[in-house]
Scaffold this motif. Structure first.
Motif, mmCIF file in Angstrom:
data_model
loop_
_atom_site.group_PDB
_atom_site.id
_atom_site.type_symbol
_atom_site.label_atom_id
_atom_site.label_comp_id
_atom_site.label_asym_id
_atom_site.label_seq_id
_atom_site.Cartn_x
_atom_site.Cartn_y
_atom_site.Cartn_z
ATOM 1 N N ILE A 57 35.758 57.880 26.497
ATOM 2 C CA ILE A 57 36.420 57.792 24.925
ATOM 3 C C ILE A 57 37.881 57.402 25.140
ATOM 4 N N ASP A 58 38.083 56.399 24.441
ATOM 5 C CA ASP A 58 39.452 56.057 24.329
ATOM 6 C C ASP A 58 39.544 55.100 23.050
ATOM 7 N N ASN A 59 40.410 55.280 22.023
ATOM 8 C CA ASN A 59 40.501 54.484 20.800
ATOM 9 C C ASN A 59 41.584 53.416 21.036
ATOM 10 N N ASP A 60 42.308 53.395 22.134
ATOM 11 C CA ASP A 60 43.444 52.321 22.478
ATOM 12 C C ASP A 60 42.872 51.260 22.698
ATOM 13 N N VAL A 61 43.798 50.158 22.458
ATOM 14 C CA VAL A 61 43.694 48.676 23.010
ATOM 15 C C VAL A 61 44.436 48.398 24.225
ATOM 16 N N ILE A 62 44.068 47.449 24.967
ATOM 17 C CA ILE A 62 44.643 47.193 26.425
ATOM 18 C C ILE A 62 45.949 46.190 25.865
ATOM 19 N N GLU A 63 46.864 46.457 26.422
ATOM 20 C CA GLU A 63 48.305 45.969 26.427
ATOM 21 C C GLU A 63 48.606 45.332 27.583
ATOM 22 N N ILE A 64 49.618 44.558 27.731
ATOM 23 C CA ILE A 64 49.749 43.617 28.826
ATOM 24 C C ILE A 64 50.544 44.734 29.920
ATOM 25 N N SER A 65 51.282 45.470 29.454
ATOM 26 C CA SER A 65 51.954 46.571 30.322
ATOM 27 C C SER A 65 50.945 47.437 31.258
ATOM 28 N N ASN A 66 49.434 47.728 30.382
ATOM 29 C CA ASN A 66 48.719 48.493 31.067
ATOM 30 C C ASN A 66 48.035 47.638 32.333
ATOM 31 N N LEU A 67 48.039 46.504 32.372
ATOM 32 C CA LEU A 67 47.472 45.764 33.487
ATOM 33 C C LEU A 67 47.980 46.075 34.956
ATOM 34 N N GLN A 68 49.204 46.382 34.963
ATOM 35 C CA GLN A 68 49.893 46.528 36.349
ATOM 36 C C GLN A 68 49.148 47.916 37.094
ATOM 37 N N ARG A 69 48.682 49.011 36.295
ATOM 38 C CA ARG A 69 48.212 49.978 36.917
ATOM 39 C C ARG A 69 46.704 50.512 36.490
ATOM 40 N N GLN A 70 46.343 49.739 35.340
ATOM 41 C CA GLN A 70 44.797 49.977 34.768
ATOM 42 C C GLN A 70 43.991 48.683 35.238
ATOM 43 N N PHE A 71 43.635 48.947 36.553
ATOM 44 C CA PHE A 71 42.992 47.842 37.327
ATOM 45 C C PHE A 71 41.480 47.343 36.692
ATOM 46 N N LEU A 72 40.985 48.145 35.805
ATOM 47 C CA LEU A 72 39.651 47.742 35.234
ATOM 48 C C LEU A 72 39.903 46.483 34.178
ATOM 49 N N TYR A 73 41.144 46.413 33.866
ATOM 50 C CA TYR A 73 41.247 45.305 32.743
ATOM 51 C C TYR A 73 41.690 43.885 33.337
ATOM 52 N N LEU A 74 41.560 42.931 32.463
ATOM 53 C CA LEU A 74 42.098 41.604 32.940
ATOM 54 C C LEU A 74 43.013 41.253 31.791
ATOM 55 N N SER A 75 43.981 40.176 32.317
ATOM 56 C CA SER A 75 44.696 39.523 31.270
ATOM 57 C C SER A 75 44.188 39.102 30.034
#
Length: 172
Positions: A57-75
């Motif tokens: 559960i998370d209502n947020d969207v991925i931001e570019i600043s997330n990619l450095q530490r949230q490794f489930l996401y891609l650019s």
């Protein structure tokens, strides 16, 4: 099945673990609140271990600043739903599990209904309002709660009600 035996072979080889313990993981369900810096690694390990049903559960969207530490996401995921992208990645990683994204914001109106569906709750949220809400719901519902927090270079981890003893059942 044979695919699962191959995927989990390292668990199955562990003395004192084996098929019975792996089947318990497969039968378990865990909800992760927050698919960010704490939720991403927790989700990856839950999926890899073979927890049978994982909610995010998370209502947020991925931001570019997330990619450095949230490794489930891609650019290419920037601007997309964290819970939906994480669910897709985890399902690709381990097709033997069920992953359920919840894209709504956790609130007093929906928390009980969502939490009732899972055996264990992991709180990796990043704000006090959500943390208090999660704690209260776990106490009321008698759900085990794993709580993680990070600040700069320090972290905390606590487990509450791990023996699933509801000391405050509803109506008492």
């Amino acid at each position: 099945n044979n695919q699962e035996k191959e995927f989990y072979q390292r668990h199955l080889m562990l003395e004192g673990f084996g098929v019975e313990a792996q089947q318990k993981l497969k039968a378990a369900s865990v909800l992760v609140v927050g698919a960010g810096g704490l939720g991403c690694p927790a989700l990856q390990y839950l999926a890899s271990a073979g927890v049978g049903r994982i909610g995010i559960i998370d209502n947020d969207v991925i931001e570019i600043s997330n990619l450095q530490r949230q490794f489930l996401y891609l650019s290419t995921d920037v601007g997309k739903s964290k819970s939906e992208c994480a669910a897709k990645r985890l399902s690709q990683h381990n097709p033997n599990i069920q992953v359920e994204p919840h894209t709504e914001r956790l609130s007093q109106q929906n928390i009980t209904e969502i939490f009732k569906m899972y055996d264990v709750i992991i709180d990796g949220s990043d704000n006090f309002e959500t943390r208090y809400l999660v704690n209260d719901a776990c106490v009321i519902l008698g759900k085990p709660l794993v709580f993680g927090a990070i600040f700069k270079f320090s972290g905390q981890l606590s487990v509450f009600n791990f023996e699933n003893e509801n000391t405050h059942p509803p109506g008492n």
